[in-house]
Design a protein around this motif. Structure first.
Motif, PDB file in Angstrom:
ATOM      1  N   ALA A 256      51.548  86.646  98.171  1.00 29.05           N
ATOM      2  CA  ALA A 256      52.631  86.994  99.091  1.00 29.05           C
ATOM      3  C   ALA A 256      53.954  87.180  98.358  1.00 29.05           C
ATOM      4  CB  ALA A 256      52.770  85.915 100.160  1.00 29.05           C
ATOM      5  N   VAL A 257      54.313  86.218  97.495  1.00 36.01           N
ATOM      6  CA  VAL A 257      55.643  86.234  96.896  1.00 36.01           C
ATOM      7  C   VAL A 257      55.831  87.387  95.920  1.00 36.01           C
ATOM      8  CG1 VAL A 257      55.186  84.681  94.933  1.00 36.01           C
ATOM      9  CG2 VAL A 257      57.461  84.708  95.978  1.00 36.01           C
ATOM     10  N   PHE A 258      54.774  87.794  95.210  1.00 37.92           N
ATOM     11  CA  PHE A 258      54.935  88.873  94.239  1.00 37.92           C
ATOM     12  C   PHE A 258      54.951  90.266  94.877  1.00 37.92           C
ATOM     13  CE2 PHE A 258      54.245  85.576  91.123  1.00 37.92           C
ATOM     14  CZ  PHE A 258      55.030  86.001  90.065  1.00 37.92           C
ATOM     15  N   LYS A 259      54.686  90.337  96.176  1.00 39.49           N
ATOM     16  CA  LYS A 259      54.805  91.610  96.895  1.00 39.49           C
ATOM     17  C   LYS A 259      56.196  91.779  97.498  1.00 39.49           C
ATOM     18  CE  LYS A 259      49.918  91.978  98.267  1.00 39.49           C
ATOM     19  NZ  LYS A 259      48.982  91.890  99.421  1.00 39.49           N
ATOM     20  N   MET A 260      56.960  90.703  97.515  1.00 43.71           N
ATOM     21  CA  MET A 260      58.263  90.709  98.173  1.00 43.71           C
ATOM     22  C   MET A 260      59.366  91.275  97.294  1.00 43.71           C
ATOM     23  SD  MET A 260      57.838  86.885  99.850  1.00 43.71           S
ATOM     24  CE  MET A 260      59.522  86.764 100.459  1.00 43.71           C
ATOM     25  N   MET A 261      60.481  91.612  97.921  1.00 45.14           N
ATOM     26  CA  MET A 261      61.682  92.067  97.230  1.00 45.14           C
ATOM     27  C   MET A 261      62.765  91.010  97.411  1.00 45.14           C
ATOM     28  SD  MET A 261      60.806  94.871  95.836  1.00 45.14           S
ATOM     29  CE  MET A 261      62.398  95.532  95.307  1.00 45.14           C
ATOM     30  N   PRO A 262      63.713  90.915  96.461  1.00 47.99           N
ATOM     31  CA  PRO A 262      64.782  89.926  96.593  1.00 47.99           C
ATOM     32  C   PRO A 262      65.481  89.995  97.944  1.00 47.99           C
ATOM     33  CG  PRO A 262      64.830  90.884  94.411  1.00 47.99           C
ATOM     34  CD  PRO A 262      63.813  91.674  95.196  1.00 47.99           C
ATOM     35  N   GLY A 263      65.638  88.843  98.566  1.00 46.23           N
ATOM     36  CA  GLY A 263      66.253  88.767  99.890  1.00 46.23           C
ATOM     37  C   GLY A 263      65.249  88.705 101.005  1.00 46.23           C
TER      38      GLY A 263
ATOM     39  N   ASP B 120      54.251  87.492  69.715  1.00 48.47           N
ATOM     40  CA  ASP B 120      53.501  87.139  70.926  1.00 48.47           C
ATOM     41  C   ASP B 120      54.138  85.979  71.683  1.00 48.47           C
ATOM     42  OD1 ASP B 120      52.675  85.666  68.558  1.00 48.47           O
ATOM     43  OD2 ASP B 120      51.220  84.658  69.839  1.00 48.47           O
ATOM     44  N   LYS B 121      54.871  85.137  70.976  1.00 42.57           N
ATOM     45  CA  LYS B 121      55.502  83.982  71.610  1.00 42.57           C
ATOM     46  C   LYS B 121      56.716  84.366  72.454  1.00 42.57           C
ATOM     47  CE  LYS B 121      54.222  80.819  67.843  1.00 42.57           C
ATOM     48  NZ  LYS B 121      53.145  80.128  68.558  1.00 42.57           N
ATOM     49  N   PHE B 122      57.177  85.605  72.295  1.00 42.13           N
ATOM     50  CA  PHE B 122      58.406  86.008  72.983  1.00 42.13           C
ATOM     51  C   PHE B 122      58.142  87.031  74.101  1.00 42.13           C
ATOM     52  CE2 PHE B 122      59.341  84.595  68.705  1.00 42.13           C
ATOM     53  CZ  PHE B 122      60.199  83.549  68.981  1.00 42.13           C
ATOM     54  N   ALA B 123      56.867  87.195  74.433  1.00 36.31           N
ATOM     55  CA  ALA B 123      56.504  88.055  75.566  1.00 36.31           C
ATOM     56  C   ALA B 123      56.698  87.243  76.848  1.00 36.31           C
ATOM     57  CB  ALA B 123      55.062  88.514  75.435  1.00 36.31           C
ATOM     58  N   GLN B 124      57.541  87.712  77.728  1.00 36.75           N
ATOM     59  CA  GLN B 124      57.841  87.012  78.973  1.00 36.75           C
ATOM     60  C   GLN B 124      57.223  87.757  80.149  1.00 36.75           C
ATOM     61  OE1 GLN B 124      61.848  85.236  79.619  1.00 36.75           O
ATOM     62  NE2 GLN B 124      61.938  86.590  81.384  1.00 36.75           N
ATOM     63  N   PRO B 125      56.340  87.117  80.924  1.00 33.42           N
ATOM     64  CA  PRO B 125      55.698  87.806  82.054  1.00 33.42           C
ATOM     65  C   PRO B 125      56.679  88.032  83.202  1.00 33.42           C
ATOM     66  CG  PRO B 125      55.166  85.482  82.105  1.00 33.42           C
ATOM     67  CD  PRO B 125      55.927  85.711  80.818  1.00 33.42           C
ATOM     68  N   GLU B 126      56.256  88.824  84.166  1.00 31.68           N
ATOM     69  CA  GLU B 126      57.059  89.008  85.370  1.00 31.68           C
ATOM     70  C   GLU B 126      57.280  87.642  86.014  1.00 31.68           C
ATOM     71  OE1 GLU B 126      56.974  91.588  89.532  1.00 31.68           O
ATOM     72  OE2 GLU B 126      55.124  91.222  88.414  1.00 31.68           O
ATOM     73  N   MET B 127      58.516  87.395  86.430  1.00 35.33           N
ATOM     74  CA  MET B 127      58.869  86.102  87.020  1.00 35.33           C
ATOM     75  C   MET B 127      59.569  86.305  88.357  1.00 35.33           C
ATOM     76  SD  MET B 127      58.229  83.721  84.493  1.00 35.33           S
ATOM     77  CE  MET B 127      59.432  82.392  84.490  1.00 35.33           C
ATOM     78  N   VAL B 128      59.358  85.358  89.253  1.00 34.02           N
ATOM     79  CA  VAL B 128      60.087  85.381  90.517  1.00 34.02           C
ATOM     80  C   VAL B 128      60.758  84.032  90.739  1.00 34.02           C
ATOM     81  CG1 VAL B 128      58.670  87.126  91.649  1.00 34.02           C
ATOM     82  CG2 VAL B 128      58.023  84.704  91.817  1.00 34.02           C
ATOM     83  N   HIS B 129      61.872  84.071  91.458  1.00 34.13           N
ATOM     84  CA  HIS B 129      62.613  82.862  91.831  1.00 34.13           C
ATOM     85  C   HIS B 129      62.568  82.786  93.348  1.00 34.13           C
ATOM     86  CE1 HIS B 129      66.840  80.852  92.245  1.00 34.13           C
ATOM     87  NE2 HIS B 129      65.855  80.026  92.566  1.00 34.13           N
ATOM     88  N   ALA B 130      61.942  81.729  93.867  1.00 34.46           N
ATOM     89  CA  ALA B 130      61.736  81.657  95.309  1.00 34.46           C
ATOM     90  C   ALA B 130      62.072  80.280  95.876  1.00 34.46           C
ATOM     91  CB  ALA B 130      60.288  82.005  95.637  1.00 34.46           C
ATOM     92  N   ARG B 131      62.293  80.280  97.177  1.00 34.26           N
ATOM     93  CA  ARG B 131      62.397  79.044  97.958  1.00 34.26           C
ATOM     94  C   ARG B 131      61.281  79.046  98.990  1.00 34.26           C
ATOM     95  NH1 ARG B 131      67.654  76.752  97.687  1.00 34.26           N
ATOM     96  NH2 ARG B 131      69.141  78.137  96.644  1.00 34.26           N
ATOM     97  N   HIS B 132      60.944  77.868  99.488  1.00 32.67           N
ATOM     98  CA  HIS B 132      59.985  77.871 100.606  1.00 32.67           C
ATOM     99  C   HIS B 132      60.240  76.695 101.532  1.00 32.67           C
ATOM    100  CE1 HIS B 132      56.546  74.894  99.417  1.00 32.67           C
ATOM    101  NE2 HIS B 132      57.662  74.499  98.861  1.00 32.67           N
ATOM    102  N   ILE B 133      59.716  76.832 102.733  1.00 30.95           N
ATOM    103  CA  ILE B 133      59.687  75.748 103.714  1.00 30.95           C
ATOM    104  C   ILE B 133      58.215  75.488 103.992  1.00 30.95           C
ATOM    105  CG2 ILE B 133      60.264  75.042 106.067  1.00 30.95           C
ATOM    106  CD1 ILE B 133      62.642  77.058 105.910  1.00 30.95           C
ATOM    107  N   LEU B 134      57.787  74.252 103.786  1.00 32.70           N
ATOM    108  CA  LEU B 134      56.382  73.893 103.972  1.00 32.70           C
ATOM    109  C   LEU B 134      56.233  72.911 105.125  1.00 32.70           C
ATOM    110  CD1 LEU B 134      53.361  73.566 103.078  1.00 32.70           C
ATOM    111  CD2 LEU B 134      54.168  71.723 101.575  1.00 32.70           C
ATOM    112  N   ILE B 135      55.285  73.192 105.983  1.00 34.92           N
ATOM    113  CA  ILE B 135      54.846  72.235 106.991  1.00 34.92           C
ATOM    114  C   ILE B 135      53.432  71.827 106.598  1.00 34.92           C
ATOM    115  CG2 ILE B 135      54.371  71.797 109.423  1.00 34.92           C
ATOM    116  CD1 ILE B 135      57.357  72.269 108.759  1.00 34.92           C
TER     117      ILE B 135
ATOM    118  N   HIS C 281      53.660  77.965 105.132  1.00 30.97           N
ATOM    119  CA  HIS C 281      54.879  78.218 104.369  1.00 30.97           C
ATOM    120  C   HIS C 281      55.654  79.402 104.929  1.00 30.97           C
ATOM    121  CE1 HIS C 281      52.974  76.160 100.734  1.00 30.97           C
ATOM    122  NE2 HIS C 281      51.905  76.586 101.384  1.00 30.97           N
ATOM    123  N   LEU C 282      56.974  79.322 104.799  1.00 30.16           N
ATOM    124  CA  LEU C 282      57.849  80.489 104.873  1.00 30.16           C
ATOM    125  C   LEU C 282      58.474  80.589 103.483  1.00 30.16           C
ATOM    126  CD1 LEU C 282      59.643  80.065 108.317  1.00 30.16           C
ATOM    127  CD2 LEU C 282      57.954  81.811 107.701  1.00 30.16           C
ATOM    128  N   ILE C 283      58.485  81.796 102.911  1.00 32.84           N
ATOM    129  CA  ILE C 283      58.949  81.986 101.542  1.00 32.84           C
ATOM    130  C   ILE C 283      60.140  82.938 101.535  1.00 32.84           C
ATOM    131  CG2 ILE C 283      58.295  82.698  99.203  1.00 32.84           C
ATOM    132  CD1 ILE C 283      55.330  82.470 100.202  1.00 32.84           C
TER     133      ILE C 283
END
Length: 333
Positions: A256-263, A176-191, A276-278
């Motif tokens: 928002a971010v988990f609905k997106m595709m890389p790029g 159970d300690k080695f189950a890795q959930p879905e992960m995303v790598h993102a950037r954002h611009i925040l105002i 935000h812009l992500i």
């Protein structure tokens, strides 16, 4: 890192994993004879104010969580803190016996790390003054902490070996300690924009992000614009938030971010922090980490466990041979 605003103690992790000992305060010096003492360890004092300083730091975390320890819990807390400080003192004494040397360069390097938590040397000196200690006293304590760590590395950590079979047994018994959930790598611009701000102010801030969005559509680099315009500390990294799983970010951002595709770059997303812009950089599907991938971390973890157990056994023996005198707290008048 500001030592909890220099809450009158300096910490050192002398064992890995869950066991962390508190270093005796820079106050626990024999020259401060006027101060009350909580205990003597082979004749060396542990100042009562140092014990209280550690307790106050822990109480601050209780308060942050909206809780208050009972009288019984307070008594147990004091006993635990004092015991850990006694153990640190014993380790310090043992490091001296072992002839562990600490250079001025070692102390300088560590001190630079502490100073990074402050705006400048003036702010650092002010914090020291508020804590009632000098930089010379701090350097002395840092040297003691480094010596203890070197002693542990030499006597304990360097002698622990973990076999591959031990690592495999841990892996197979803790899937159970080695189950890795879905992960995303993102950037954002925040105002930044607070929910309580006037509509006109919020509209003006949103319009600023609209202009940034136009630059992105025109081919501008997302990371460069983040460094220039974002109000998030991540701007120093070009808005990079690293990898994170579902549920770690506030709901609108997360959805928002988990609905997106890389790029992909999102439309404007509003959260309690503002607009935000992500940009989604990468996406990793959920998986179970393989043994080969986990082996290094498992080995490190099991090493930590053995080191901790060996230190505890060593300290139990050291305490049995030491002359430890507890001093009852003076009643307040």
């Amino acid at each position: 890192m500001q030592f909890g605003k220099f809450h009158k103690a300096v910490f050192v992790a002398v064992a890995l994993g869950a066991t962390v000992f508190f270093a005796t305060s820079v106050w626990s010096k024999s020259e401060k004879k006027a101060e009350e003492v909580a205990a003597f360890v082979n004749g060396e004092p542990i100042v009562a104010a140092a014990v209280q300083g550690e307790i106050n730091g822990i109480l601050g975390r209780f308060q942050a969580q909206g809780s208050k320890p009972s009288e019984a819990e307070m008594a147990s807390l004091r006993e635990s803190v004092l015991d850990k400080m006694i153990k640190l003192e014993l380790l310090g004494q043992e490091s001296k016996k072992a002839g562990i040397a600490v250079s001025a360069a070692d102390i300088d390097t560590e001190l630079k790390g502490y100073k990074k938590g402050f705006a400048d040397d003036k702010a650092f000196a002010k914090a020291l003054g508020e804590a009632g200690i000098t930089e010379t006293e701090l350097r002395k304590q840092i040297g003691k902490n480094i010596a203890i760590q070197k002693f542990i590395d030499t006597k304990f950590k360097g002698k622990v070996q973990i076999t591959e079979q031990e690592a495999k047994d841990f892996y197979n018994g803790n899937q159970d300690k080695f189950a890795q959930p879905e992960m995303v790598h993102a950037r954002h611009i925040l105002i930044n924009a607070k929910e309580t701000e006037a509509k006109a102010d919020k509209d003006r801030k949103r319009a600023k992000l609209v202009q940034i969005q136009k630059q992105l559509k025109g081919g501008a680099n997302f990371a460069d614009l983040a460094k220039q315009f974002s109000d998030c500390p991540s701007k120093e990294r070009g808005g990079d938030l690293g990898f994170f799983p579902r549920g770690q970010m506030v709901k609108p951002f997360d959805q928002a971010v988990f609905k997106m595709m890389p790029g992909d770059v999102s439309d404007i997303v509003e959260t309690e922090f503002g607009y935000h812009l992500i940009k989604l950089e990468e996406k990793k599907p959920a998986k179970t980490v393989s043994f080969d991938e986990a082996k290094a971390k498992i080995t490190a973890y099991l090493t930590q466990e053995k080191v901790t157990a060996n230190i505890e056994a060593f300290l139990t023996a050291a305490k049995s041979k030491a002359t430890i005198k507890m001093v009852a707290p003076k009643e307040k008048k």
